[in-house]
Structures are given as structure tokens and as C-alpha cells.
Motif scaffolding. Structure first.
Motif, PDB file in Angstrom:
ATOM      1  N   LEU A 134       0.856  -1.192   0.000  1.00 29.25           N
ATOM      2  CA  LEU A 134       0.000   0.000   0.000  1.00 29.25           C
ATOM      3  C   LEU A 134       0.885   1.234   0.000  1.00 29.25           C
ATOM      4  N   ASP A 135       0.571   2.146  -0.917  1.00 27.76           N
ATOM      5  CA  ASP A 135       1.333   3.393  -1.021  1.00 27.76           C
ATOM      6  C   ASP A 135       0.647   4.445  -0.140  1.00 27.76           C
ATOM      7  N   PRO A 136       1.348   4.975   0.880  1.00 29.57           N
ATOM      8  CA  PRO A 136       0.704   5.941   1.792  1.00 29.57           C
ATOM      9  C   PRO A 136       0.079   7.109   1.041  1.00 29.57           C
ATOM     10  N   ALA A 137       0.685   7.505  -0.069  1.00 27.95           N
ATOM     11  CA  ALA A 137       0.161   8.658  -0.813  1.00 27.95           C
ATOM     12  C   ALA A 137      -1.207   8.348  -1.418  1.00 27.95           C
ATOM     13  N   GLU A 138      -1.542   7.068  -1.478  1.00 28.27           N
ATOM     14  CA  GLU A 138      -2.805   6.702  -2.134  1.00 28.27           C
ATOM     15  C   GLU A 138      -3.903   6.349  -1.153  1.00 28.27           C
ATOM     16  N   ILE A 139      -3.673   6.619   0.136  1.00 26.29           N
ATOM     17  CA  ILE A 139      -4.721   6.319   1.125  1.00 26.29           C
ATOM     18  C   ILE A 139      -5.811   7.382   1.041  1.00 26.29           C
ATOM     19  N   THR A 140      -7.036   6.919   0.795  1.00 26.40           N
ATOM     20  CA  THR A 140      -8.187   7.823   0.675  1.00 26.40           C
ATOM     21  C   THR A 140      -9.242   7.401   1.697  1.00 26.40           C
ATOM     22  N   GLU A 141     -10.350   8.119   1.714  1.00 25.85           N
ATOM     23  CA  GLU A 141     -11.465   7.704   2.586  1.00 25.85           C
ATOM     24  C   GLU A 141     -11.894   6.280   2.239  1.00 25.85           C
ATOM     25  N   GLU A 142     -11.883   5.954   0.951  1.00 23.32           N
ATOM     26  CA  GLU A 142     -12.301   4.602   0.530  1.00 23.32           C
ATOM     27  C   GLU A 142     -11.346   3.539   1.087  1.00 23.32           C
ATOM     28  N   THR A 143     -10.035   3.871   1.139  1.00 22.17           N
ATOM     29  CA  THR A 143      -9.067   2.905   1.681  1.00 22.17           C
ATOM     30  C   THR A 143      -9.377   2.648   3.155  1.00 22.17           C
ATOM     31  N   VAL A 144      -9.640   3.727   3.887  1.00 18.51           N
ATOM     32  CA  VAL A 144      -9.949   3.553   5.318  1.00 18.51           C
ATOM     33  C   VAL A 144     -11.209   2.710   5.462  1.00 18.51           C
ATOM     34  N   ALA A 145     -12.248   3.068   4.694  1.00 15.94           N
ATOM     35  CA  ALA A 145     -13.535   2.341   4.796  1.00 15.94           C
ATOM     36  C   ALA A 145     -13.338   0.857   4.498  1.00 15.94           C
ATOM     37  N   ALA A 146     -12.421   0.551   3.590  1.00 16.05           N
ATOM     38  CA  ALA A 146     -12.195  -0.849   3.204  1.00 16.05           C
ATOM     39  C   ALA A 146     -11.498  -1.636   4.314  1.00 16.05           C
ATOM     40  N   LEU A 173     -12.366  -1.228   7.655  1.00 15.13           N
ATOM     41  CA  LEU A 173     -13.219  -1.293   8.848  1.00 15.13           C
ATOM     42  C   LEU A 173     -13.667  -2.749   9.059  1.00 15.13           C
ATOM     43  N   TYR A 174     -14.328  -3.013  10.190  1.00 14.93           N
ATOM     44  CA  TYR A 174     -14.657  -4.414  10.518  1.00 14.93           C
ATOM     45  C   TYR A 174     -15.492  -5.067   9.416  1.00 14.93           C
ATOM     46  N   HIS A 175     -16.506  -4.345   8.902  1.00 16.01           N
ATOM     47  CA  HIS A 175     -17.301  -4.877   7.789  1.00 16.01           C
ATOM     48  C   HIS A 175     -17.353  -3.798   6.711  1.00 16.01           C
ATOM     49  N   PRO A 176     -16.422  -3.858   5.768  1.00 17.10           N
ATOM     50  CA  PRO A 176     -16.362  -2.806   4.741  1.00 17.10           C
ATOM     51  C   PRO A 176     -17.677  -2.650   3.971  1.00 17.10           C
ATOM     52  N   ASP A 177     -18.475  -3.706   3.900  1.00 14.14           N
ATOM     53  CA  ASP A 177     -19.728  -3.595   3.148  1.00 14.14           C
ATOM     54  C   ASP A 177     -20.897  -3.113   4.021  1.00 14.14           C
ATOM     55  N   MET A 178     -20.640  -2.767   5.271  1.00 14.89           N
ATOM     56  CA  MET A 178     -21.733  -2.238   6.110  1.00 14.89           C
ATOM     57  C   MET A 178     -22.139  -0.873   5.550  1.00 14.89           C
ATOM     58  N   PRO A 179     -23.437  -0.682   5.261  1.00 13.34           N
ATOM     59  CA  PRO A 179     -23.821   0.623   4.707  1.00 13.34           C
ATOM     60  C   PRO A 179     -23.698   1.737   5.743  1.00 13.34           C
ATOM     61  N   ARG A 181     -27.997  12.253  25.563  1.00 14.36           N
ATOM     62  CA  ARG A 181     -27.783  12.825  24.227  1.00 14.36           C
ATOM     63  C   ARG A 181     -26.311  12.770  23.862  1.00 14.36           C
ATOM     64  N   ARG A 182     -25.822  11.557  23.792  1.00 14.92           N
ATOM     65  CA  ARG A 182     -24.404  11.338  23.463  1.00 14.92           C
ATOM     66  C   ARG A 182     -24.303  10.262  22.398  1.00 14.92           C
ATOM     67  N   VAL A 183     -23.185  10.260  21.705  1.00 10.48           N
ATOM     68  CA  VAL A 183     -22.948   9.249  20.682  1.00 10.48           C
ATOM     69  C   VAL A 183     -22.154   8.072  21.268  1.00 10.48           C
ATOM     70  N   SER A 184     -21.441   8.326  22.373  1.00 13.25           N
ATOM     71  CA  SER A 184     -20.736   7.273  23.112  1.00 13.25           C
ATOM     72  C   SER A 184     -19.904   6.345  22.217  1.00 13.25           C
ATOM     73  N   ASN A 185     -19.164   6.961  21.271  1.00  8.02           N
ATOM     74  CA  ASN A 185     -18.168   6.187  20.516  1.00  8.02           C
ATOM     75  C   ASN A 185     -18.799   5.130  19.603  1.00  8.02           C
ATOM     76  N   TYR A 186     -20.027   5.386  19.151  1.00 10.30           N
ATOM     77  CA  TYR A 186     -20.734   4.389  18.339  1.00 10.30           C
ATOM     78  C   TYR A 186     -20.615   4.696  16.849  1.00 10.30           C
ATOM     79  N   LEU A 187     -20.122   3.781  16.082  1.00  7.98           N
ATOM     80  CA  LEU A 187     -20.077   3.860  14.617  1.00  7.98           C
ATOM     81  C   LEU A 187     -19.668   5.243  14.117  1.00  7.98           C
ATOM     82  N   LEU A 188     -18.573   5.756  14.685  1.00  6.67           N
ATOM     83  CA  LEU A 188     -18.165   7.142  14.407  1.00  6.67           C
ATOM     84  C   LEU A 188     -17.931   7.390  12.916  1.00  6.67           C
ATOM     85  N   TRP A 189     -17.338   6.450  12.240  1.00  8.13           N
ATOM     86  CA  TRP A 189     -17.072   6.624  10.808  1.00  8.13           C
ATOM     87  C   TRP A 189     -18.377   6.492  10.010  1.00  8.13           C
ATOM     88  N   GLN A 190     -19.103   5.419  10.270  1.00  8.27           N
ATOM     89  CA  GLN A 190     -20.288   5.105   9.465  1.00  8.27           C
ATOM     90  C   GLN A 190     -21.422   6.105   9.686  1.00  8.27           C
TER      91      GLN A 190
END
Ligand code: IPE
Ligand code: IPE
Ligand code: MG
Length: 261
Positions: free
Chosen positions: A182-194, A196-202, A214-223
Motif C-alpha cells: 500500500l502506497d501511503p500517498a494513495e490512502i483515501t477515505e475509501e481505503t480507510v472504509a475498506a 473497517l470491521y465490515h467494509p460492506d456495512m452501509p 444525548r451522546r454518541v458514546s463512541n458508536y459507529l463514528l465513521w459510518q
């Protein structure tokens, strides 16, 4: 937004109707959330209000899971995530941690057949190290057994933390960089998403927290980066499909405003 349901592989069971006979709301086309993520919160307070131990609150809360799945199936929500145990929950008393670590897989085991009959695919989301072997086994059996079901997917989050998930993704990418794959220069949001624990999770459309917090409590922060947030005052053991539907109606009212340029 919500794709039309695919024709089921086999005839699935019809969910039990709500005892009141209430039917799901009719939402405008394309405004049913495709992925609803729920923090199952308020079990301890529910028990305290009744002078019961916290474990009784967790037991009562577990009974809500099939009810909410029925609500999703009736409304057409195709993905539901349930937060059962967070990476922060290890800081609770040893008794409560022990109770929950034995209880969560038992919840899945006892409801596995009913969920399978409804066509629910069960997937565990969480960090593997530290989770007890017996818990991992139980969750893996449920995943294996329901892997071809396509009425809806339940993401059951045990030992899950949004930051832990991102740290794990960063570590996996670093390993690939070190190996020259993996080339660090080519890391994109898609690379990070790929990574994650289940890359196909919508992506999460609607993040729902009952219990008045009224807190998010560290839940699915990216998704849940673009999710609508709905907070309700009901404690989780008192939650039923009508609360879910109300949150979805609120979502359907808000989304057209958010989509306006
Ligand atoms: C949610 O209920 C269940 C878990 C976090 C495991 P709580 O146990 O957080 O209940 P409250 O928030 O103390 O009422
Ligand atoms: C969030 O609830 C985690 C789960 C529902 C499993 P908590 O009750 O653990 O979260 P905090 O402590 O209010 O942030
Ligand atoms: Mg709580």
C-alpha cells in the motif's frame, strides 16, 4: 436510499404483529432509512426504578430485540445495528462485566432460531482480542447459520468502539504499507472504509439513542458521519417498534431539508 427488497431465498416467517395491532407508518418513497443504529441504553435506570438489580434491566432489555427487528421488517428497514457492549463497558464492575459477557451470547443463542426464521442475517461487529472465546464462538455460530439470509441484516456490536475500529483500520493499513502493498500517498477515505470491521456495512442513516442521554458514546463514528441523530426519553426495556417508527418518521421529515442545496 432503500433498494426494493430482493425476493427471499426461501419463504421467511412473518414477524409477530404488535399486540395493539398498530401498523407501520407509510413513509414517502426513498425516505425509509436503510440503516438504523440503536444504542440500547437505560437498562440500569429501568431496573433501579423498580428496586431491581441492574442485571434484571439487561434481561428486560434483551426482550426488546425481537420486537425491534419486527418493527424493521414491517417498515422495510434493511439494516439494524444494536450496541450491546462497548469497549468502555469493561470499566464497569467485574460482576456486571461478567454478567454481560455471558449474557450477550446467550441472548443471540436463544433468539437465533427465531431470527433465522425471519430471514435475519446476524453479523458481529467488534474487536476480537479480549472478547471471551465462548462469546466469539457463539457469535460465529450465529453468523455462519444465518449467512445466506437476506430479509435484513442485524449488526450486533459487542466489544465495539468507534475509535478502536479506526485504530484497528490504521494498524491494518500500516501493516500493508510496511509490506510494500500500500502506497501511503494513495490512502483515501475509501481505503480507510475498506479496512473497517465490515467494509460492506452501509452508512448509518439514522442513529437512535433512547434513555434521555444525548451522546454518541463512541458508536459507529465513521459510518454515522452523516447520520440524522434522534434522541428519545424512553428507557430501552420500555422501547417498542412504535418508538422506532416515530424516529423513522422524524428522519423522513428531516432528510428532504438536509438534501436541499
Ligand atoms: C445499556 O444500559 C446496556 C449496556 C450499556 C450494556 P445501561 O447499563 O447503560 O443502563 P443505564 O444507562 O445505566 O441506565
Ligand atoms: C452506550 O451506553 C453503550 C451501549 C449501549 C452498549 P453506555 O451507557 O455504556 O454509554 P455512556 O456511559 O452513557 O456513554
Ligand atoms: Mg447507559
Amino acid at each position: 436510499m432503500t433498494p426494493p427488497p430482493p425476493s427471499p431465498r426461501r419463504p421467511y416467517a412473518t414477524p409477530e404483529p404488535h399486540p395493539s395491532g398498530v401498523r407501520p407508518p407509510v413513509l414517502p418513497d426513498g425516505l425509509t432509512p436503510g440503516h438504523v443504529a440503536v444504542l440500547m441504553d437505560g437498562n440500569g435506570r429501568w431496573a433501579a426504578q423498580r428496586g431491581l438489580p441492574r442485571s434484571e434491566g439487561h434481561r428486560a432489555g434483551a426482550d426488546v430485540i425481537l420486537e425491534v427487528l419486527a418493527g424493521c421488517l414491517e417498515l422495510g428497514v434493511r439494516n439494524l445495528s444494536l450496541y450491546a457492549f462497548s469497549t468502555e463497558n469493561w470499566k464497569r464492575s467485574p460482576d456486571e462485566v461478567r454478567f454481560l459477557m455471558n449474557f450477550d451470547p446467550a441472548v443471540i443463542r436463544r433468539r437465533r432460531d427465531a431470527m433465522d426464521a425471519l430471514g435475519v442475517r446476524i453479523r458481529w461487529v467488534g474487536r476480537m482480542p479480549a472478547v471471551w472465546r465462548t462469546v466469539v464462538q457463539e457469535l460465529q455460530v450465529a453468523e455462519e447459520r444465518t449467512r445466506d439470509n437476506d430479509a435484513m441484516t442485524l449488526y450486533f456490536c459487542v466489544n465495539y468502539g468507534g475509535r478502536a475500529e479506526m485504530a484497528d483500520a490504521a494498524r491494518a493499513m500500516a501493516v500493508e504499507v510496511a509490506a510494500g502493498r500500500l502506497d501511503p500517498a494513495e490512502i483515501t477515505e475509501e481505503t480507510v472504509a475498506a479496512h473497517l470491521y465490515h467494509p460492506d456495512m452501509p452508512d448509518v442513516d439514522l442513529l437512535l439513542r433512547p434513555s434521555g442521554e444525548r451522546r454518541v458514546s463512541n458508536y459507529l463514528l465513521w459510518q454515522a458521519g452523516h447520520a440524522q441523530l434522534v434522541f428519545q426519553d424512553v428507557l430501552w426495556p420500555d422501547f417498542d417498534r412504535r418508538h422506532l417508527w416515530r424516529a423513522c418518521e422524524e428522519y423522513a421529515e428531516r432528510v428532504p431539508r438536509a438534501r436541499r442545496p
